[in-house]
Scaffold this motif. Structure first.
Motif, PDB file in Angstrom:
ATOM      1  N   LYS A 245      35.050  55.208  27.844  1.00  0.00           N
ATOM      2  CA  LYS A 245      36.143  54.412  28.378  1.00  0.00           C
ATOM      3  C   LYS A 245      36.265  53.148  27.541  1.00  0.00           C
ATOM      4  O   LYS A 245      35.265  52.556  27.125  1.00  0.00           O
ATOM      5  N   GLY A 246      37.483  52.726  27.309  1.00  0.00           N
ATOM      6  CA  GLY A 246      37.704  51.537  26.490  1.00  0.00           C
ATOM      7  C   GLY A 246      37.611  50.264  27.297  1.00  0.00           C
ATOM      8  O   GLY A 246      36.918  50.181  28.309  1.00  0.00           O
ATOM      9  N   TRP A 247      38.355  49.279  26.866  1.00  0.00           N
ATOM     10  CA  TRP A 247      38.371  47.969  27.516  1.00  0.00           C
ATOM     11  C   TRP A 247      38.778  48.107  28.978  1.00  0.00           C
ATOM     12  O   TRP A 247      39.602  48.952  29.338  1.00  0.00           O
ATOM     13  N   ALA A 248      38.183  47.277  29.803  1.00  0.00           N
ATOM     14  CA  ALA A 248      38.566  47.211  31.212  1.00  0.00           C
ATOM     15  C   ALA A 248      38.672  45.750  31.614  1.00  0.00           C
ATOM     16  O   ALA A 248      37.906  44.904  31.132  1.00  0.00           O
ATOM     17  N   PRO A 249      39.614  45.425  32.481  1.00  0.00           N
ATOM     18  CA  PRO A 249      39.795  44.013  32.862  1.00  0.00           C
ATOM     19  C   PRO A 249      38.609  43.480  33.648  1.00  0.00           C
ATOM     20  O   PRO A 249      37.966  44.209  34.399  1.00  0.00           O
ATOM     21  N   LYS A 250      38.353  42.203  33.468  1.00  0.00           N
ATOM     22  CA  LYS A 250      37.326  41.542  34.270  1.00  0.00           C
ATOM     23  C   LYS A 250      37.810  41.410  35.713  1.00  0.00           C
ATOM     24  O   LYS A 250      39.007  41.422  35.989  1.00  0.00           O
ATOM     25  N   THR A 251      36.826  41.303  36.618  1.00  0.00           N
ATOM     26  CA  THR A 251      37.149  41.026  38.021  1.00  0.00           C
ATOM     27  C   THR A 251      36.661  39.618  38.332  1.00  0.00           C
ATOM     28  O   THR A 251      35.461  39.399  38.515  1.00  0.00           O
ATOM     29  N   PRO A 252      37.561  38.632  38.358  1.00  0.00           N
ATOM     30  CA  PRO A 252      37.145  37.251  38.610  1.00  0.00           C
ATOM     31  C   PRO A 252      36.469  37.120  39.979  1.00  0.00           C
ATOM     32  O   PRO A 252      36.731  37.900  40.899  1.00  0.00           O
ATOM     33  N   THR A 253      35.633  36.120  40.098  1.00  0.00           N
ATOM     34  CA  THR A 253      34.868  35.919  41.322  1.00  0.00           C
ATOM     35  C   THR A 253      35.733  35.881  42.584  1.00  0.00           C
ATOM     36  O   THR A 253      35.388  36.524  43.586  1.00  0.00           O
ATOM     37  N   PRO A 254      36.883  35.179  42.593  1.00  0.00           N
ATOM     38  CA  PRO A 254      37.698  35.178  43.822  1.00  0.00           C
ATOM     39  C   PRO A 254      38.161  36.582  44.220  1.00  0.00           C
ATOM     40  O   PRO A 254      38.208  36.908  45.412  1.00  0.00           O
ATOM     41  N   LEU A 255      38.496  37.426  43.223  1.00  0.00           N
ATOM     42  CA  LEU A 255      38.920  38.788  43.542  1.00  0.00           C
ATOM     43  C   LEU A 255      37.750  39.635  44.058  1.00  0.00           C
ATOM     44  O   LEU A 255      37.944  40.534  44.879  1.00  0.00           O
ATOM     45  N   VAL A 256      36.543  39.349  43.554  1.00  0.00           N
ATOM     46  CA  VAL A 256      35.363  40.053  44.055  1.00  0.00           C
ATOM     47  C   VAL A 256      35.176  39.751  45.536  1.00  0.00           C
ATOM     48  O   VAL A 256      34.910  40.654  46.347  1.00  0.00           O
ATOM     49  N   TRP A 257      35.327  38.492  45.906  1.00  0.00           N
ATOM     50  CA  TRP A 257      35.193  38.111  47.309  1.00  0.00           C
ATOM     51  C   TRP A 257      36.234  38.818  48.179  1.00  0.00           C
ATOM     52  O   TRP A 257      35.907  39.393  49.221  1.00  0.00           O
ATOM     53  N   ILE A 258      37.479  38.813  47.718  1.00  0.00           N
ATOM     54  CA  ILE A 258      38.550  39.444  48.487  1.00  0.00           C
ATOM     55  C   ILE A 258      38.316  40.952  48.599  1.00  0.00           C
ATOM     56  O   ILE A 258      38.415  41.537  49.683  1.00  0.00           O
ATOM     57  N   GLY A 259      37.984  41.578  47.472  1.00  0.00           N
ATOM     58  CA  GLY A 259      37.756  43.020  47.465  1.00  0.00           C
ATOM     59  C   GLY A 259      36.566  43.423  48.317  1.00  0.00           C
ATOM     60  O   GLY A 259      36.597  44.445  49.014  1.00  0.00           O
ATOM     61  N   ALA A 260      35.517  42.616  48.264  1.00  0.00           N
ATOM     62  CA  ALA A 260      34.312  42.930  49.032  1.00  0.00           C
ATOM     63  C   ALA A 260      34.599  42.906  50.534  1.00  0.00           C
ATOM     64  O   ALA A 260      34.225  43.823  51.270  1.00  0.00           O
ATOM     65  N   TYR A 261      35.292  41.863  50.967  1.00  0.00           N
ATOM     66  CA  TYR A 261      35.534  41.718  52.406  1.00  0.00           C
ATOM     67  C   TYR A 261      36.616  42.665  52.921  1.00  0.00           C
ATOM     68  O   TYR A 261      36.464  43.281  53.983  1.00  0.00           O
ATOM     69  N   ARG A 265      34.304  46.274  52.392  1.00  0.00           N
ATOM     70  CA  ARG A 265      33.667  45.931  53.663  1.00  0.00           C
ATOM     71  C   ARG A 265      32.171  45.689  53.476  1.00  0.00           C
ATOM     72  O   ARG A 265      31.323  46.237  54.168  1.00  0.00           O
ATOM     73  N   THR A 266      31.871  44.843  52.488  1.00  0.00           N
ATOM     74  CA  THR A 266      30.480  44.527  52.194  1.00  0.00           C
ATOM     75  C   THR A 266      30.362  43.078  51.764  1.00  0.00           C
ATOM     76  O   THR A 266      31.380  42.410  51.501  1.00  0.00           O
ATOM     77  N   ASP A 267      29.149  42.579  51.666  1.00  0.00           N
ATOM     78  CA  ASP A 267      28.947  41.184  51.291  1.00  0.00           C
ATOM     79  C   ASP A 267      29.105  41.018  49.781  1.00  0.00           C
ATOM     80  O   ASP A 267      28.501  41.766  49.010  1.00  0.00           O
ATOM     81  N   PRO A 268      29.901  40.051  49.337  1.00  0.00           N
ATOM     82  CA  PRO A 268      30.151  39.883  47.902  1.00  0.00           C
ATOM     83  C   PRO A 268      28.913  39.508  47.098  1.00  0.00           C
ATOM     84  O   PRO A 268      28.878  39.712  45.881  1.00  0.00           O
ATOM     85  N   SER A 269      27.891  38.980  47.754  1.00  0.00           N
ATOM     86  CA  SER A 269      26.678  38.597  47.025  1.00  0.00           C
ATOM     87  C   SER A 269      26.010  39.800  46.366  1.00  0.00           C
ATOM     88  O   SER A 269      25.294  39.651  45.366  1.00  0.00           O
ATOM     89  N   LEU A 270      26.245  40.998  46.890  1.00  0.00           N
ATOM     90  CA  LEU A 270      25.639  42.189  46.309  1.00  0.00           C
ATOM     91  C   LEU A 270      26.132  42.416  44.889  1.00  0.00           C
ATOM     92  O   LEU A 270      25.407  42.975  44.051  1.00  0.00           O
ATOM     93  N   ALA A 271      27.366  42.000  44.609  1.00  0.00           N
ATOM     94  CA  ALA A 271      27.926  42.170  43.265  1.00  0.00           C
ATOM     95  C   ALA A 271      27.772  40.926  42.400  1.00  0.00           C
ATOM     96  O   ALA A 271      27.676  41.025  41.180  1.00  0.00           O
ATOM     97  N   LEU A 272      27.734  39.751  43.041  1.00  0.00           N
ATOM     98  CA  LEU A 272      27.780  38.501  42.286  1.00  0.00           C
ATOM     99  C   LEU A 272      26.416  37.894  42.012  1.00  0.00           C
ATOM    100  O   LEU A 272      26.301  36.982  41.201  1.00  0.00           O
ATOM    101  N   SER A 273      25.389  38.372  42.684  1.00  0.00           N
ATOM    102  CA  SER A 273      24.044  37.841  42.450  1.00  0.00           C
ATOM    103  C   SER A 273      23.210  38.862  41.695  1.00  0.00           C
ATOM    104  O   SER A 273      23.555  40.042  41.622  1.00  0.00           O
ATOM    105  N   GLY A 274      22.122  38.399  41.114  1.00  0.00           N
ATOM    106  CA  GLY A 274      21.245  39.296  40.369  1.00  0.00           C
ATOM    107  C   GLY A 274      19.927  38.621  40.079  1.00  0.00           C
ATOM    108  O   GLY A 274      19.721  37.443  40.386  1.00  0.00           O
ATOM    109  N   ARG A 275      19.024  39.396  39.466  1.00  0.00           N
ATOM    110  CA  ARG A 275      17.711  38.835  39.146  1.00  0.00           C
ATOM    111  C   ARG A 275      17.142  39.555  37.933  1.00  0.00           C
ATOM    112  O   ARG A 275      17.418  40.731  37.710  1.00  0.00           O
TER     113      ARG A 275
END
Length: 304
Positions: A245-261, A265-275
């Motif tokens: 697959k070629g280029w794909a658009p980024k998902t900005p943090t505000p859209l991650v929050w909206i999409g998650a909720y 139907r999940t908490d956005p921290s699962l996608a936005l946090s890491g270790r």
């Protein structure tokens, strides 16, 4: 010698993968499930409720090992009710399994608890097993979980806790939703892309469980992850590359929050946090990884 291994809450993705692997190694597998008792592909499913003693406890008597996967999925909205259930499901299963083991005339050789790297919170710093814990709800869950597991001594049973990373397997698990996104050309960087993904191939995770079962010298807490964590940006780029697959658009943090909720139907921290975690104790004990390079691991899972 009894070669039965009991997988509590083992009817999920990781449990089924381990069950098949252990069967191939010659073990007899029993899965404790909240569903109906039945037999499937040589695996016996025994009903339990994950909280109270019952006839299921007989399966533990004289067994080789117990592996506990039980716990409500954290892939949900963190409402008050869900938070309580996430914590309760983990603590109840740990406590009742401990009671069952202590009541055995011939207790299992080892009890292995499936834990989580989320105890380190959201951090870019390299985390070995000795790294400081983070903060937040997920960290609180992990701390209570680990404290409960080690709270009561089991004199004849080794105790091992594996803090499991982002396990990659075929046809399910953590990888599946990312593959779906990439297939629709939506597999771009999530949020800043700087959050780390501590990934490992399911084959290596299964071998970690087997090592914990068979190596009588292992006890305590181990990071169960691969030796080369990557950032979200690198992970998604590599996934798209393997999938052609070629280029794909980024998902900005505000859209991650909206999409998650609203959509996931999940908490956005699962996608936005890491270790950024390293399996230092496994490496110190000579563990050899089958898959340490992300691209070759994804090729094995997606193109084989």
């Amino acid at each position: 010698m009894n070669q039965t291994i009991v997988l509590a809450g083992g009817s999920g993705f990781l449990g089924k993968a381990l069950a098949t692997f252990l069967q191939q190694k010659g073990y007899t597998v029993v899965i404790l499930t909240r569903g109906l008792a039945h037999m499937n592909e040589g695996i016996r499913y025994v009903h339990w409720d994950g909280a109270t003693l019952g006839d299921w406890a007989k399966e533990i008597e004289g067994s080789k090992a117990i592996v506990n996967f039980t716990g409500k999925s954290v892939n949900c909205l963190y409402t008050k009710k869900n938070r309580e259930e996430i914590i309760r499901s983990r603590l109840d299963s740990v406590q009742v399994l401990t009671e069952a083991i202590r009541s055995c005339e011939h207790p299992p050789d080892v009890c292995i608890q499936a834990g989580s790297l989320a105890i380190f919170g959201d951090t870019r710093q390299v985390c070995t097993e000795e790294a400081p814990h983070g903060s937040g709800f997920s960290v609180e869950v992990c701390e209570k979980w680990e404290e409960a597991f080690f709270a009561r001594e089991l004199p004849q049973t080794r105790m091992v806790l594996l803090r499991i990373g982002f396990a990659l397997g075929k046809n399910g698990g953590a990888l599946e939703p990312l593959v779906k996104l990439a297939s629709y050309h939506l597999g771009g960087t999530v949020g800043s892309g700087d959050q780390y993904i501590s990934w490992l191939h399911i084959d290596d995770l299964n071998h970690m469980f087997l090592t914990a079962i068979q190596n009588e010298q292992l006890s305590g807490i181990f990071n169960a992850t691969g030796p080369q964590p990557v950032t979200n940006k690198e992970f998604m780029y590599t996934l798209r590359k393997v999938m052609n697959k070629g280029w794909a658009p980024k998902t900005p943090t505000p859209l991650v929050w909206i999409g998650a909720y609203l959509i996931m139907r999940t908490d956005p921290s699962l996608a936005l946090s890491g270790r950024n975690c390293i399996p230092q104790k496994f490496l110190d004990n000579g563990f050899t990884f089958l898959h340490s390079n992300l691209e070759t691991a994804l090729h094995d899972l997606l193109r084989s």
